[in-house]
Design an enzyme around this catalytic site. Structure first.
Site, mmCIF file in Angstrom:
data_model
loop_
_atom_site.group_PDB
_atom_site.id
_atom_site.type_symbol
_atom_site.label_atom_id
_atom_site.label_comp_id
_atom_site.label_asym_id
_atom_site.label_seq_id
_atom_site.Cartn_x
_atom_site.Cartn_y
_atom_site.Cartn_z
ATOM 1 N N ASN A 191 86.396 59.372 -21.962
ATOM 2 C CA ASN A 191 85.113 58.989 -21.354
ATOM 3 C C ASN A 191 83.903 59.319 -22.217
ATOM 4 O OD1 ASN A 191 84.715 61.743 -21.073
ATOM 5 N ND2 ASN A 191 84.569 61.740 -18.850
ATOM 6 N N LYS A 192 84.138 59.816 -23.439
ATOM 7 C CA LYS A 192 83.009 60.214 -24.284
ATOM 8 C C LYS A 192 82.375 58.997 -24.969
ATOM 9 C CE LYS A 192 83.376 64.602 -23.402
ATOM 10 N NZ LYS A 192 84.497 64.591 -22.442
ATOM 11 N N ASN A 193 81.153 59.190 -25.482
ATOM 12 C CA ASN A 193 80.422 58.091 -26.137
ATOM 13 C C ASN A 193 81.166 57.544 -27.346
ATOM 14 O OD1 ASN A 193 78.594 59.200 -24.302
ATOM 15 N ND2 ASN A 193 76.842 58.647 -25.559
#
Length: 393
Positions: A191-193
């Site tokens: 879910n990280k950038n």
């Protein structure tokens, strides 16, 4: 003639986050699989070099996940039994678990209610002769005041281990987080950038620290020549694979576009939520929107704080009703001192009252580059509608 509601298709579900992998990335993963070299190898070396360039030439080493990066940062800093590390109670519990894991003691300092990061003005009072480091967390991608952080570290001769898990792409005074400072840890979880599905990296100060980190990530091993090896430190199995690394290389190419889209969506939220609350005649409810700082945050998440004292509903019920409307949400995060593991170790929730209140009421709304503009207004209207339905008389 009005539309037949029974035949109106439901609106698509909006998760609170969704990673984006294009066809070029998928093909690159296939090429790695076909190559026969799928564990740590040339793609990992290429990814580490690209990350080092991104951070201005600082040494970078990658690991299997963001938890490992923090654990190894503590080991590189030689922090262990008898030492104290000051950190925040509002974070994913990995932040404090790794401190316990190396035998040290987490010391929780309450948060700033506006930024929801550790309140640096309260850190000095928590420092003791046993304090060895400060581990700030950049919640939702918003950094702390970096000038103040490093002034504190210098004043008290402390290491800084930045839990920048959510802050890849964030800046401080136009400098990338990770391009300066002490030890800086990032996560590349799904879910990280920037995602490698699972993974993380640690930015270090010099090649000596980088070589030590390499030992810790693979059983403490040092190779000497073709067949010689030695083990000089107690390491683990925390290496990143080439499969993950090649995903990261492609994600890095898309990062500017991802960041621009996240910023645009955040701006829309700042307009849409107050408008939806006004339209529902509940503008008196304060949702404690995040700091409107578009030059520093990477907008990893967009969060509100539910005014539970003015509602006759729980956060869980709000989340359930939003889900029924096709909107996914998350909780980031409960106050760590409310967990049984920490209660059993004598941590008192009352010692960090702001973190306890916000941890009980915080709600993460969807924010990811693949969202449509209309999604933001739909989410804002749905949230306002649910809250209006549960106002206390």
């Amino acid at each position: 003639m009005p539309a037949d509601k029974s035949t109106t298709p439901p609106l698509p579900f909006i998760p609170f986050t969704r990673p984006h992998f294009d066809e070029a990335t998928i093909e690159a993963v296939s090429e790695v699989l076909r190559s026969g070299w799928v564990t740590s190898g040339p793609k990992l070396a290429e990814f580490e070099a690209a990350l080092s360039a991104y951070f201005g030439g600082r040494p970078v080493r990658c690991f299997a996940n963001g938890t490992a990066t923090m654990k190894i940062a503590l080991q590189v800093a030689d922090i262990g039994p008898g030492d104290e590390v000051i950190t925040t109670p509002i974070s994913w519990v990995a932040t404090s678990n790794v401190i316990l894991g190396v035998g040290a003691t987490p010391v929780f300092v309450d948060i700033d209610p506006v930024t929801r990061n550790i309140d640096l003005n309260k850190v000095a009072a928590a420092i003791t002769p046993k304090t060895r480091a400060i581990m700030p967390v950049y919640l939702a991608g918003l950094p702390v005041n970096m000038d103040q952080l490093y002034a504190l570290a210098k004043q008290f001769n402390l290491r800084v281990i930045e839990d920048a898990a959510q802050a890849f792409g964030s800046t401080w005074k136009n400098q990338k987080i990770g391009s300066f400072g002490d030890l800086v840890s990032f996560s590349f979880q799904a879910n990280k950038n920037l995602s490698t599905v699972e993974g993380g990296c640690l930015v270090l100060n010099n090649i000596e620290e980088a070589q030590l980190a390499e030992k810790f990530r693979l059983q403490g091993l040092t190779r000497t020549g073709m067949d010689g090896m030695d083990v000089t430190v107690l390491g683990g199995k925390d290496n990143l694979t080439d499969l993950n690394a090649v995903i990261g290389l492609h994600q890095l190419k898309h990062l500017p576009a991802f960041q621009a889209r996240r910023t645009a969506l955040a701006r829309q939220y700042f307009a849409a939520i107050p408008q939806a609350m006004k339209d529902a005649n509940i503008e008196h409810l304060a949702l404690e929107l995040a700091v409107e700082n578009f030059t520093e945050s990477n907008w990893h998440m967009f969060q509100v704080v539910l005014p539970l004292d003015q509602l006759n509903v729980s956060r869980a019920q709000v989340m359930t009703e939003l889900k029924e409307l096709g909107i996914g949400t998350g909780v980031h995060y409960p106050c760590i001192t409310t967990f049984a593991l920490y209660q059993e170790r004598g941590y008192a929730v009352a010692a960090t009252p702001i973190a306890e209140r916000i941890g009980r009421a915080i709600l993460t709304l969807p924010l990811f580059p693949g969202m449509a503009d209309d999604d933001v207004s739909r989410i804002a209207k749905a949230l306002a509608g649910v809250l209006k339905n549960h106002l206390k008389p």
